[in-house]
Scaffold this motif. Structure first.
Motif, PDB file in Angstrom:
ATOM      1  N   LYS A  42     109.784  19.761  66.827  1.00 26.66           N
ATOM      2  CA  LYS A  42     108.897  18.829  67.666  1.00 26.66           C
ATOM      3  C   LYS A  42     107.865  19.760  67.803  1.00 26.66           C
ATOM      4  N   TYR A  43     106.486  19.680  67.557  1.00 29.29           N
ATOM      5  CA  TYR A  43     106.190  21.028  67.530  1.00 29.29           C
ATOM      6  C   TYR A  43     105.594  21.761  68.778  1.00 29.29           C
ATOM      7  N   HIS A  44     106.128  21.109  70.306  1.00 26.05           N
ATOM      8  CA  HIS A  44     106.118  22.433  70.789  1.00 26.05           C
ATOM      9  C   HIS A  44     107.768  23.363  70.724  1.00 26.05           C
ATOM     10  N   ASP A  45     108.038  22.953  69.961  1.00 25.93           N
ATOM     11  CA  ASP A  45     109.375  23.666  69.414  1.00 25.93           C
ATOM     12  C   ASP A  45     109.410  25.171  68.661  1.00 25.93           C
ATOM     13  N   ILE A  46     108.214  24.929  67.890  1.00 31.61           N
ATOM     14  CA  ILE A  46     107.703  26.297  67.583  1.00 31.61           C
ATOM     15  C   ILE A  46     106.318  27.072  67.943  1.00 31.61           C
ATOM     16  N   CYS A  47     106.600  26.374  68.663  1.00 33.66           N
ATOM     17  CA  CYS A  47     105.287  27.192  69.135  1.00 33.66           C
ATOM     18  C   CYS A  47     105.585  27.747  70.350  1.00 33.66           C
ATOM     19  N   ASP A  48     104.082  29.773  70.668  1.00 32.20           N
ATOM     20  CA  ASP A  48     104.906  29.995  71.690  1.00 32.20           C
ATOM     21  C   ASP A  48     103.544  29.703  72.982  1.00 32.20           C
ATOM     22  N   VAL A  49     102.369  29.088  72.404  1.00 28.68           N
ATOM     23  CA  VAL A  49     101.764  28.685  73.310  1.00 28.68           C
ATOM     24  C   VAL A  49     100.970  27.527  72.326  1.00 28.68           C
ATOM     25  N   ILE A  50     100.286  26.319  73.769  1.00 24.68           N
ATOM     26  CA  ILE A  50      99.820  25.336  73.643  1.00 24.68           C
ATOM     27  C   ILE A  50      98.994  24.877  74.945  1.00 24.68           C
ATOM     28  N   LYS A  51      98.151  25.551  74.423  1.00 25.87           N
ATOM     29  CA  LYS A  51      97.228  25.761  75.804  1.00 25.87           C
ATOM     30  C   LYS A  51      95.133  24.199  75.054  1.00 25.87           C
ATOM     31  N   ASP A  98      89.508  31.996  82.950  1.00 24.78           N
ATOM     32  CA  ASP A  98      89.342  30.827  82.978  1.00 24.78           C
ATOM     33  C   ASP A  98      90.138  30.807  81.051  1.00 24.78           C
ATOM     34  N   PHE A  99      89.038  31.051  80.365  1.00 23.87           N
ATOM     35  CA  PHE A  99      88.677  30.800  78.920  1.00 23.87           C
ATOM     36  C   PHE A  99      90.080  31.446  78.018  1.00 23.87           C
ATOM     37  N   PRO A 100      90.570  30.713  77.639  1.00 23.94           N
ATOM     38  CA  PRO A 100      91.826  31.820  76.857  1.00 23.94           C
ATOM     39  C   PRO A 100      91.470  32.499  75.454  1.00 23.94           C
ATOM     40  N   VAL A 101      92.249  32.963  74.545  1.00 27.49           N
ATOM     41  CA  VAL A 101      91.627  34.181  73.590  1.00 27.49           C
ATOM     42  C   VAL A 101      92.922  33.724  72.430  1.00 27.49           C
ATOM     43  N   PHE A 102      92.111  33.356  71.676  1.00 25.24           N
ATOM     44  CA  PHE A 102      92.729  33.098  70.390  1.00 25.24           C
ATOM     45  C   PHE A 102      92.355  33.625  68.906  1.00 25.24           C
ATOM     46  N   GLU A 103      93.236  34.277  68.133  1.00 26.66           N
ATOM     47  CA  GLU A 103      92.766  35.143  67.039  1.00 26.66           C
ATOM     48  C   GLU A 103      93.738  34.320  65.825  1.00 26.66           C
ATOM     49  N   ALA A 104      93.273  34.658  64.647  1.00 22.26           N
ATOM     50  CA  ALA A 104      92.587  34.477  63.335  1.00 22.26           C
ATOM     51  C   ALA A 104      94.808  34.252  63.187  1.00 22.26           C
ATOM     52  N   GLY A 105      94.925  32.597  62.558  1.00 19.46           N
ATOM     53  CA  GLY A 105      96.503  32.278  62.281  1.00 19.46           C
ATOM     54  C   GLY A 105      96.664  31.385  63.320  1.00 19.46           C
ATOM     55  N   ASP A 106      96.455  31.428  64.542  1.00 16.08           N
ATOM     56  CA  ASP A 106      96.156  30.346  65.484  1.00 16.08           C
ATOM     57  C   ASP A 106      95.641  28.799  65.315  1.00 16.08           C
ATOM     58  N   ILE A 107      95.941  28.041  65.767  1.00 17.01           N
ATOM     59  CA  ILE A 107      96.207  26.692  65.319  1.00 17.01           C
ATOM     60  C   ILE A 107      94.950  25.495  65.995  1.00 17.01           C
ATOM     61  N   LEU A 108      94.274  25.458  65.782  1.00 16.01           N
ATOM     62  CA  LEU A 108      93.487  23.953  67.218  1.00 16.01           C
ATOM     63  C   LEU A 108      93.512  23.083  66.644  1.00 16.01           C
ATOM     64  N   PHE A 109      93.319  22.807  67.501  1.00 14.04           N
ATOM     65  CA  PHE A 109      92.769  20.316  67.195  1.00 14.04           C
ATOM     66  C   PHE A 109      91.849  20.110  68.422  1.00 14.04           C
ATOM     67  N   ALA A 110      91.255  18.976  67.883  1.00 16.38           N
ATOM     68  CA  ALA A 110      90.414  18.132  68.703  1.00 16.38           C
ATOM     69  C   ALA A 110      90.751  17.501  69.668  1.00 16.38           C
ATOM     70  N   ARG A 111      90.047  17.912  70.857  1.00 15.30           N
ATOM     71  CA  ARG A 111      90.781  16.802  72.122  1.00 15.30           C
ATOM     72  C   ARG A 111      90.378  15.463  72.169  1.00 15.30           C
ATOM     73  N   VAL A 112      88.871  15.575  71.621  1.00 14.77           N
ATOM     74  CA  VAL A 112      87.943  13.937  71.472  1.00 14.77           C
ATOM     75  C   VAL A 112      87.871  13.458  70.628  1.00 14.77           C
ATOM     76  N   LYS A 126      88.682  36.312  66.734  1.00 11.60           N
ATOM     77  CA  LYS A 126      88.996  36.277  67.896  1.00 11.60           C
ATOM     78  C   LYS A 126      87.965  35.619  68.636  1.00 11.60           C
ATOM     79  N   VAL A 127      88.856  33.913  68.754  1.00 10.82           N
ATOM     80  CA  VAL A 127      87.723  32.958  69.085  1.00 10.82           C
ATOM     81  C   VAL A 127      88.136  33.376  71.283  1.00 10.82           C
TER      82      VAL A 127
END
Length: 262
Positions: A42-51, A98-112, A126-127
């Motif tokens: 499952k995706y959560h098994d290979i993640c440290d963070v999903i936010k 409240d706004f998390p910061v992510f960096e190169a190599g992180d994976i992003l998903f469209a929520r809508v 960073k983003v």
């Protein structure tokens, strides 16, 4: 008598009652993944963070600037590598905690909207993310580029599409992202496939560099940098440049200057 009803094996029943979730194309994908012969997690098994990005935030277009932190929106998620077109920046000091910061190599998903996901390329340090983005950090033992590619294949995108809930605007939750099945071959296969995307990233950066170089050369040849004019409400156009157009924008001074250089 023809009917739209069908039987679904209990092994495929999930915590969803909407009929579309059990469409044949989704069940076929699920079966193919289960029978792949490789480890499936499952995706959560290979993640440290999903936010998810913060709900109820006051991010306004009028507050965008040229120097702040990049804020990723769904329109930036077009393919495996994050699209750098139409990136916007937001004053970092205005974001708060409240706004998390992510960096190169992180994976992003469209929520809508349209099911999509992208990996942040090395060209972006960073983003932060808008409320319509779900972001994830993978464990260091997993090849991030391999996972990003898998998620952009039919096996990944169909799972994303399946988990979207059809309301006024299609939406997916963080919990649904966590349940996505990832086919995980050994690290050698992951690296072999992932390195192809790394190479594509390098080539994309080289293409951008060559494009900028070509534009600079073109500007030099056409002497566009020499063009200077004062802002006025009216100007005279030489008869040789007249065309069967009456709109004033067609006779923009900069365009007229470019035409005179050719």
């Amino acid at each position: 008598m023809k009917t739209d009803a069908k039987y679904v094996n209990t092994s495929y029943i999930a915590d969803r009652l909407d009929a579309n979730y059990y469409s044949d194309k989704y069940l076929v994908i699920e079966q193919q993944i289960k029978n792949s012969g490789y480890k499936v997690v499952k995706y959560h098994d290979i993640c440290d963070v999903i936010k998810c990005g913060p709900f109820g935030s006051s991010v306004l277009a009028e507050n965008y600037n040229d120097t702040g932190i990049i804020m990723i929106r769904p329109l930036n998620l077009k393919e495996v590598l994050l699209s750098e077109d139409e990136l916007v920046r937001f004053p970092e000091e205005s974001l708060g905690t409240d706004f998390p910061v992510f960096e190169a190599g992180d994976i992003l998903f469209a929520r809508v909207g349209t099911p999509s996901c992208s990996i942040i390329p090395n060209s972006i340090e960073k983003v932060t993310i808008s409320p319509n983005i779900i972001a994830s950090k993978l464990k260091k033992t997993i090849n991030k580029y391999y996972v990003a590619l898998f998620l952009n294949t039919d096996y990944g995108l169909n799972q994303l599409e399946r988990r979207f809930k059809a309301v006024s605007q299609p939406t997916i939750s963080t919990d649904e992202i966590k349940t996505i099945d990832i086919v995980l071959p050994n690290v050698h296969i992951q690296n072999y496939i992932g390195n192809k995307i790394r190479k594509a990233e390098e080539l994309r950066e080289e293409a951008k560099r060559l494009k900028d170089e070509a534009e600079s050369l073109l500007s030099l040849v056409l002497k566009l940098d020499e063009f200077k004019y004062e802002s006025t409400k009216s100007w005279v156009v030489n008869a040789e440049f007249l065309e069967p157009y009456l709109n004033v924008q067609f006779y923009n001074k900069e365009w007229l200057f470019t035409t005179s250089c050719t």
